[in-house]
Design an enzyme around this catalytic site. Structure first.
Site, short mmCIF file in Angstrom:
data_model
loop_
_atom_site.label_atom_id
_atom_site.label_comp_id
_atom_site.label_asym_id
_atom_site.label_seq_id
_atom_site.Cartn_x
_atom_site.Cartn_y
_atom_site.Cartn_z
N GLY A 107 0.78 -1.24 0.00
CA GLY A 107 0.00 0.00 0.00
C GLY A 107 0.81 1.28 0.00
N GLU A 115 4.29 -6.46 1.53
CA GLU A 115 3.76 -6.89 0.23
C GLU A 115 3.58 -5.71 -0.72
OE1 GLU A 115 -0.03 -8.41 1.48
OE2 GLU A 115 0.80 -10.23 2.37
N GLY A 122 3.42 -3.49 -4.06
CA GLY A 122 3.25 -3.66 -5.50
C GLY A 122 3.53 -2.34 -6.19
N ARG A 123 2.58 -1.41 -6.01
CA ARG A 123 2.65 -0.11 -6.67
C ARG A 123 3.99 0.60 -6.44
NH1 ARG A 123 -1.94 2.79 -7.76
NH2 ARG A 123 -3.05 1.56 -6.21
N ARG A 178 -7.09 2.71 -15.11
CA ARG A 178 -7.15 3.46 -13.86
C ARG A 178 -7.92 4.78 -13.97
NH1 ARG A 178 -3.31 5.36 -11.45
NH2 ARG A 178 -3.98 4.86 -9.35
N CYS A 199 -15.74 2.89 -27.56
CA CYS A 199 -17.08 3.45 -27.58
C CYS A 199 -17.66 3.52 -26.17
CB CYS A 199 -17.97 2.61 -28.49
SG CYS A 199 -17.28 2.50 -30.13
N TYR A 230 -0.62 -1.63 -12.03
CA TYR A 230 -2.05 -1.70 -12.33
C TYR A 230 -2.33 -1.10 -13.71
CZ TYR A 230 -1.87 -2.82 -7.43
OH TYR A 230 -1.54 -3.40 -6.23
C1 LIG Z 1 -2.96 -5.50 -3.85
C2 LIG Z 1 -2.36 -6.05 -2.65
C3 LIG Z 1 -1.08 -5.64 -2.25
C4 LIG Z 1 -0.27 -4.59 -2.99
O1 LIG Z 1 -0.78 -3.31 -2.83
P1 LIG Z 1 0.06 -2.05 -3.35
O2 LIG Z 1 -0.79 -0.90 -3.05
O3 LIG Z 1 0.23 -2.25 -4.83
O4 LIG Z 1 1.35 -2.04 -2.64
C5 LIG Z 1 -0.52 -6.24 -1.14
N1 LIG Z 1 -1.20 -7.17 -0.43
C6 LIG Z 1 -2.44 -7.57 -0.76
C7 LIG Z 1 -3.13 -8.59 0.04
C8 LIG Z 1 -3.07 -7.02 -1.88
O5 LIG Z 1 -4.30 -7.41 -2.20
#
Ligand SMILES: *Cc1c(COP(=O)(O)O)cnc(C)c1O
Length: 433
Positions: free
Chosen positions: A248, A282, A284-285, A332, A363, A391
């Site tokens: 997150g 965890e 991602g972004r 997004r 469209c 994403y």
């Molecule tokens: C989507 C997700 C993440 C990654 O979130 P980011 O905002 O991209 O860092 C981590 N853990 C879980 C369980 C998720 O669903």
């Protein structure tokens, strides 16, 4: 040009002699070689973001599990595996991607509220590190499957700490009203059940409260709630080895300050030192968003009529730049009203400066990438949609029977295609009359 200097600083894309580039490669060169739309990623920036996080946690036993759903392109995942990351997956499909890049299943955590029997069996046979369990029913199913397969399933309970991540409602996950996680009040009873179950090995506790978090306070609040539960469990004889704080961490799309990982890390280290818990995160972004861009070409310009100003008519008609990328390529903006910077690939391009809406060919009126951007545009110009590494490609679709975009990975002065553009044959090949 409406893009803030902060974004250019945060992004892998930068101008070299007026030509937008990633590392030492001009984006125009990539567009010429591969066509558009195309996603372009910076290998150096993936590594830099990874090191920022691991450095912030240096000294504390930890493992970074890259959240695959942010960008699951194999070459991207391979780079994180090579850097030493584990993976956070939310489907059996993502697990097969981990295996395809030679990732270690023993460093895979499996999140998600709807794990199917097939997915649980696949993960048990593969020998993943941990199931992050989101409900009592799921725990029962995992136990059943483990028994049938004669395995012991390692688990953590994903707690819903009921904190507000202060982010967009669609990417907020840690409130009671969200579908994710187990309420704290139910956690103890469920842990006791799990502890008594010979097919379950209780390992840890987890949470993930949302995405694009700017202020670390909700993350600290969640951490305190988890630690309280860890203590309660200990007094009941359940000793956990792992604490997973989820992902997150927010990034700069416009002028938001990037999440201060160093300050966050030192606070987390302070709270976890001497706790005997291994930390998992965890992200991602944070690892991928600003390492990637989406290149697109202007197909048509549709300047609005400059109608004479009268008292009773709307005077401002819109100016549309129709580009060859659309909501199927980058969802997004349509899904979250997300803001992405848009920059001209060449600063030397001529054209009339107007406030343009950058829209795709699909469209749907919701098919836009950016609105009201001051740009000098001519048909045929290349545009760069910024911060598209997370994403972006993973949320793409074939809506309007549009082949998904190509993807390119830049490394220094070199670039290579890591996903070819889909062909129309690819799109039709799964169907029968
Ligand atoms: C989507 C997700 C993440 C990654 O979130 P980011 O905002 O991209 O860092 C981590 N853990 C879980 C369980 C998720 O669903």
């Amino acid at each position: 040009m409406t893009v803030n200097p902060e974004l250019l600083r945060a992004s892998a894309a930068h101008y070299i002699n007026g030509e937008l580039s990633i590392e030492a490669v001009a984006l125009a060169e990539i567009a010429d070689a591969v066509g558009t739309p195309v996603y372009v990623y910076s290998s150096a920036m993936f590594a830099a973001q990874y090191h920022l996080l691991t450095t912030a946690l240096a000294g504390l036993p930890h493992l970074l599990h890259y959240a695959v759903k942010a960008n699951s392109t194999l070459a991207v995942m391979k780079q994180f595996a090579d850097l030493g990351a584990g993976f956070d997956i939310v489907s059996g499909g993502e697990l097969s991607r981990v295996l395809a890049v030679g990732g270690d299943p023993a460093q895979v955590v499996f999140s998600g509220v709807g794990k199917s029997i097939e997915e649980i069996d696949f993960a048990l046979k593969t020998g993943i590190e941990c199931f992050n369990v989101e409900s009592a029913d799921e725990l029962a199913r995992i136990s059943d499957r483990a028994k049938i397969l004669r395995k012991v399933a390692p688990i953590a309970l994903r707690i819903n700490p009921n904190v507000d991540a202060q982010t967009h409602p669609y990417i907020s996950t840690g409130l009671k009203e969200n579908k994710f996680g187990i309420a704290q009040e139910s956690a103890l009873a469920l842990y006791l059940d799990a502890q008594a179950d010979p097919c379950i090995q209780v390992r840890g506790i987890a949470c993930h409260i949302g995405s694009q978090i700017g202020d670390p306070q909700p993350l600290f609040d969640a951490l305190e709630q988890l630690l309280t539960l860890v203590d309660t469990l200990k007094s009941e004889g359940i000793v956990l080895t792992d604490i997973d704080l989820g992902g997150g961490f927010g990034v700069t799309y416009d002028d938001e300050p990037a999440f201060d990982v160093t300050a966050w890390g030192s606070r987390v280290k302070q709270r976890l030192v001497d706790r005997g818990l291994r930390l998992s995160i965890e992200p991602g972004r944070f690892l991928t968003a600003n390492a990637g861009v989406l290149l697109t070409r202007v197909e048509y310009l549709k300047p609005g009529e400059e109608s004479p100003q009268t008292a009773h008519t709307h005077t401002s008609s819109k100016h549309f730049a129709v580009v060859d990328a659309a909501m199927n390529d980058l969802l997004r903006p349509s899904l979250y009203q997300a803001w992405h910077g848009v920059l001209p690939v060449s600063q030397h391009s001529q054209g009339e400066t107007k406030s343009w809406d950058i829209v795709g060919p699909i469209c749907e009126s919701g098919d836009w990438l950016a609105k009201d951007r001051q740009l000098s545009l001519s048909a045929g110009d290349l545009l760069c949609v910024m911060s598209a590494g997370a994403y972006g490609s993973t949320l793409s679709s074939n809506y309007n029977t549009r082949p998904r975009a190509a993807e390119v990975l830049v490394n220094g002065t070199a670039f290579r295609l890591v996903r070819r553009r889909e062909s129309l044959q690819d799109l039709l090949s799964t169907e029968m009359l």
